[in-house]
Design a protein around this motif. Structure first.
Motif, mmCIF file in Angstrom:
data_model
loop_
_atom_site.group_PDB
_atom_site.id
_atom_site.type_symbol
_atom_site.label_atom_id
_atom_site.label_comp_id
_atom_site.label_asym_id
_atom_site.label_seq_id
_atom_site.Cartn_x
_atom_site.Cartn_y
_atom_site.Cartn_z
ATOM 1 N N GLN A 163 0.828 -1.205 0.000
ATOM 2 C CA GLN A 163 0.000 0.000 0.000
ATOM 3 C C GLN A 163 0.865 1.260 0.000
ATOM 4 O O GLN A 163 0.542 2.249 -0.643
ATOM 5 N N TYR A 185 7.242 3.470 3.768
ATOM 6 C CA TYR A 185 7.653 4.600 4.609
ATOM 7 C C TYR A 185 9.156 4.545 4.819
ATOM 8 O O TYR A 185 9.684 3.573 5.358
ATOM 9 N N ARG A 235 -2.078 -4.432 3.911
ATOM 10 C CA ARG A 235 -2.939 -5.396 4.581
ATOM 11 C C ARG A 235 -2.730 -6.772 3.954
ATOM 12 O O ARG A 235 -2.713 -6.894 2.725
ATOM 13 N N GLY A 280 -6.142 -10.324 6.861
ATOM 14 C CA GLY A 280 -6.978 -9.344 7.544
ATOM 15 C C GLY A 280 -6.188 -8.342 8.364
ATOM 16 O O GLY A 280 -6.730 -7.323 8.769
ATOM 17 N N CYS A 291 -3.429 -5.407 9.182
ATOM 18 C CA CYS A 291 -2.657 -4.315 8.599
ATOM 19 C C CYS A 291 -1.331 -4.256 9.337
ATOM 20 O O CYS A 291 -1.304 -3.977 10.535
ATOM 21 N N ARG A 300 4.427 0.821 -4.149
ATOM 22 C CA ARG A 300 2.981 0.587 -4.061
ATOM 23 C C ARG A 300 2.499 -0.098 -5.329
ATOM 24 O O ARG A 300 2.894 0.280 -6.425
ATOM 25 N N LYS A 349 -7.687 -0.381 -11.797
ATOM 26 C CA LYS A 349 -7.241 -0.466 -10.407
ATOM 27 C C LYS A 349 -7.447 -1.891 -9.928
ATOM 28 O O LYS A 349 -8.531 -2.449 -10.062
ATOM 29 N N ALA A 392 -8.517 -2.570 11.447
ATOM 30 C CA ALA A 392 -7.803 -2.806 10.186
ATOM 31 C C ALA A 392 -8.380 -1.939 9.070
ATOM 32 O O ALA A 392 -7.645 -1.358 8.267
ATOM 33 N N GLU A 393 -9.703 -1.817 9.024
ATOM 34 C CA GLU A 393 -10.349 -0.974 8.003
ATOM 35 C C GLU A 393 -9.886 0.468 8.133
ATOM 36 O O GLU A 393 -9.542 1.123 7.146
ATOM 37 N N ILE A 429 -7.186 1.694 9.626
ATOM 38 C CA ILE A 429 -5.761 1.862 9.322
ATOM 39 C C ILE A 429 -5.557 1.867 7.807
ATOM 40 O O ILE A 429 -4.796 2.675 7.272
ATOM 41 N N TYR A 430 -6.292 0.992 7.125
ATOM 42 C CA TYR A 430 -6.178 0.948 5.665
ATOM 43 C C TYR A 430 -6.586 2.299 5.056
ATOM 44 O O TYR A 430 -5.910 2.821 4.168
ATOM 45 N N ILE A 431 -7.667 2.870 5.553
ATOM 46 C CA ILE A 431 -8.157 4.161 5.042
ATOM 47 C C ILE A 431 -7.142 5.277 5.328
ATOM 48 O O ILE A 431 -6.842 6.099 4.464
ATOM 49 N N ARG A 459 -3.919 5.050 5.758
ATOM 50 C CA ARG A 459 -2.736 4.914 4.905
ATOM 51 C C ARG A 459 -3.046 5.310 3.467
ATOM 52 O O ARG A 459 -2.207 5.863 2.768
ATOM 53 N N GLU A 460 -4.257 4.985 3.035
ATOM 54 C CA GLU A 460 -4.666 5.342 1.679
ATOM 55 C C GLU A 460 -4.703 6.869 1.532
ATOM 56 O O GLU A 460 -4.203 7.422 0.554
ATOM 57 N N TYR A 494 -3.071 9.100 3.286
ATOM 58 C CA TYR A 494 -1.709 9.636 3.387
ATOM 59 C C TYR A 494 -0.951 9.419 2.078
ATOM 60 O O TYR A 494 -0.175 10.257 1.640
ATOM 61 N N ALA A 508 -1.220 3.215 12.357
ATOM 62 C CA ALA A 508 -1.022 3.130 10.904
ATOM 63 C C ALA A 508 0.387 3.553 10.522
ATOM 64 O O ALA A 508 0.983 2.986 9.608
ATOM 65 N N ASP A 525 -12.480 -1.293 -1.152
ATOM 66 C CA ASP A 525 -11.522 -0.306 -0.650
ATOM 67 C C ASP A 525 -10.891 0.490 -1.779
ATOM 68 O O ASP A 525 -9.822 1.046 -1.628
ATOM 69 N N PHE A 569 -10.996 3.506 -3.124
ATOM 70 C CA PHE A 569 -11.536 4.843 -2.897
ATOM 71 C C PHE A 569 -11.232 5.729 -4.090
ATOM 72 O O PHE A 569 -10.167 5.646 -4.695
#
Lengths: 371, 267
Positions: free
Chosen positions: A242, A245, A256, A296, A298, A311, A349, B10-11, B13-15, B17-18, B20, B46, B163, B165
């Motif tokens: 994703q 860093y 994830r 599941g 992250c 990414r 995507k 988890a949802e 944190i995923y959002i 990071r997305e 950012y 995150a 996910d 977005f």
């Protein structure tokens, strides 16, 4: 299917992925067949609407000069109430003795199809609602087709408005036969087909005594009969990167785990670049580093070698790699106003990757309204 | 340990990071309340202990002193960059709830926020709103694009699948990102308990009263309660029937008050 039989060992430190205790349910079907009313009724009959919300809804109905409208629990926007139609999807929360539910209302009007898909895309299971008298309609078919396309296999059918026909069993059976036959063509077998009256409350939270000819579950029981959703720990390890860093003189690969699991020390490969390395550490702030990561979760990875994966790449265990291809065959549901054009460049995507894609051939085409 | 909280975490944190990854100029709105507190904790998870974007607080000058003291202490502890926005013009002109609650919200909160967004050029703004707070928030997207004046086209929102977005917008669009949209009030408290996160002390009962939702002093009421710990609040929420924002006077001003405020850029 060779990976199906793999069983995940239990995790450490109580991080075992148990079955989810919350299930997301979307209510779909043709416009005016009673989706929002069903939800409002379900909440009302189980005492889940706060009294102040009931008072607010009653006040609005009084100003509008109409009887108490259960649909207003979900249809909270002024425009929705004035025009008596659900415009956008909404989510609310509901609890039975068995588990917690997220209830997703989806608009049935053709104009708001993008909002219906938005609601349905996040669901684990669905209730497909039909008006018993009107039977299978255009949006019934389209919504059912979308459920199958989205991969939602757990479906209960509710046949509504039977109060309008004195709870006539034959009306119910006719619609039941039609919808079962149609769903069969989509490979969907409904868990049950429930005769209801959302307005009067029959077979919603309790069976009532007006349809004693029906011996199946109520809507509430049908919800509780749905199976839990499980994390896909038994499949091969897949981790789409994703973000990366570059902090404190190290590179943390964040993302994830979509399926499977991986341990520190496992040889891994980034695809499509093919770069190979070994998992050095698995981060989950503020905990100590983990020994393994599972579907599941992250997490963040660091690796034994300095590499420059970005990414969009997918990390897999080197002994269980996915196939990389440049051409795929896909079912596409086209929502945009402009037509989909063969040979034109599009942005595809997939997980966290974004690539340019061109359609080389359209092999089959169907109009979801005339299925 | 509740696995539903794991799924929500988890949802979120995923959002985070997305957001950012997608917005080079990103900030997080910090209201000092329980929801922002959870959102900040999730962001630190995150980003492995860091907060790689500023926290924005819109100060109406009507907040409780305990809130400001908590804000200053916590931002220091987190090592966060705090940006405080105030609609100085409206404050100097004496804006207050006596001139109309909704006007006051629009001037001191919405306008204070949009002035800050314009001044800093934020492309993305993280907000801790939740679907179960009230009806118009139940209709929100996770990534919610706003027009030039921060207005929300709630009648024509873009689709949002899985996910994936929507992050390709025309130049100048500003996007509200909602990482904890799917959390309930109870989830927030269960998570605060599980993660042992410190929250503003105004939430705990003193002399038989506590705040269930925090806002500006003139427009925020207490509820009768003896819940003096996070665990006691969780027990209380399991039986309480009144809605969470019943003590927030601006919500009660008229029908659709929140929808109308939010259509113009209110949080």
């Amino acid at each position: 299917m060779k990976h199906q039989g793999r069983i995940a060992p239990p995790g450490k430190n109580g991080r075992e992925m148990k079955t989810a205790e919350t299930l997301k349910i979307v209510i779909v079907g043709h416009v005016d067949h009673g989706k929002s009313t069903l939800i409002g009724r379900l909440f009302h009959d189980t005492g889940m609407i706060p009294e102040t919300r009931v008072a607010e809804i009653a006040g609005t109905c009084e100003r509008q000069g109409r009887p108490f409208e259960y649909a207003y629990l979900m249809d909270a926007l002024e425009e929705e109430r004035d025009q008596n139609v659900t415009i956008d999807t909404a989510q609310t929360f509901f609890k039975t003795d068995k588990r917690t539910y997220v209830i997703i209302d989806a608009p049935g009007h053709k104009e708001f199809l993008k909002n219906m898909i938005t609601g349905a895309a996040s669901a684990d299971a669905a209730i497909l609602l039909l008006d018993g008298v009107e039977g299978v309609q255009e949006q019934t078919r389209r919504h059912a087709y979308l459920l199958s396309l989205l991969g939602i296999r757990q479906v209960v059918v509710a046949i509504n408005k039977l109060d309008m026909v004195d709870y006539d069993r034959q009306v119910f059976q006719r619609t039941e036969n039609d919808i079962r036959a149609f769903l069969h063509t989509l490979d969907i077998t409904p868990a049950s087909v429930v005769p209801i009256s959302a307005r009067e409350g029959d077979n919603i939270a309790s069976p009532g005594d007006r349809m004693i000819w029906y011996g199946g579950p109520t809507i509430l029981q049908a919800l509780d009969n749905f199976a839990n959703v499980r994390a896909e720990t038994g499949l091969p390890f897949r981790f789409p990167v994703q973000d990366v860093y570059k902090w404190d003189n190290e590179r943390i690969y964040a993302g994830r785990v979509e399926t499977g699991q991986v341990k520190v020390g496992d040889p891994v490969t980034f695809l499509p670049s093919g770069r190979q390395t070994e998992v050095k550490s698995i981060r989950l702030w503020p905990n100590e580093d983990l020994a393994q990561a599972r579907a599941g979760e992250c997490v963040g990875f660091t690796f034994a070698d300095e590499l420059f994966a970005e990414r969009g790449e997918v990390l897999a265990r080197s002994d269980d790699l996915p196939t990389t291809v440049g051409e795929i065959k896909a079912s596409l549901f086209w929502l945009a106003r402009n037509s989909f054009v063969k040979g034109k460049n599009y942005r595809l995507k997939l997980a966290t990757a974004e690539v340019d894609a061109t359609c080389v051939a359209i092999e089959e085409r169907l109009d979801s309204s005339t299925l | 340990m509740s696995d539903h909280l794991d799924r929500l975490e988890a949802e979120s944190i995923y959002i985070l990071r997305e957001a950012y990854n997608r917005f080079p100029n990103l900030a997080m709105l910090y209201s000092i309340g329980k929801d922002s507190t959870v959102m900040i904790h999730l962001a630190r998870k995150a980003f492995f202990g860091k907060l790689p974007f500023p926290l924005v607080h819109i100060d109406t000058t009507y907040k409780y002193p305990e809130m400001i003291a908590f804000r200053d202490r916590m931002t220091k502890e987190w090592g966060a960059e705090l940006v405080v926005g105030r609609n100085e013009e409206a404050i100097a002109a004496g804006m207050g709830p006596d001139q109309g609650r909704l006007l006051c919200c629009a001037k001191l909160k919405t306008e204070g926020l949009t002035q800050m967004i314009d001044a800093k050029g934020y492309q993305g703004l993280l907000l801790g709103i939740r679907r179960d707070e009230e009806g118009s928030r139940a209709k929100e997207r996770v990534f919610s694009p706003r027009g030039q004046q921060s207005e929300w086209s709630y009648k024509d929102q873009p689709p949002e699948l899985w996910d994936q977005f929507n992050t390709n917008y025309p130049e100048g669009t500003h996007v509200r990102v909602h990482p904890i949209l799917g959390w309930t009030e109870l989830n927030i408290w269960e998570y605060l308990a599980r993660e042992k996160v410190e929250i503003c002390p105004l939430y705990f009962a003193r002399d038989g009263k506590r705040f269930r939702s925090l806002g500006c002093a003139p427009c925020t009421g207490t509820i009768d309660s003896t819940a003096a710990t996070v665990d006691e609040i969780i027990e209380e929420l399991k039986v309480i029937r009144a809605p969470e924002r019943a003590g927030r006077a601006q919500d009660q001003e008229n029908a659709y008050a929140m929808q109308k405020l939010r259509a113009k850029g209110y949080m």
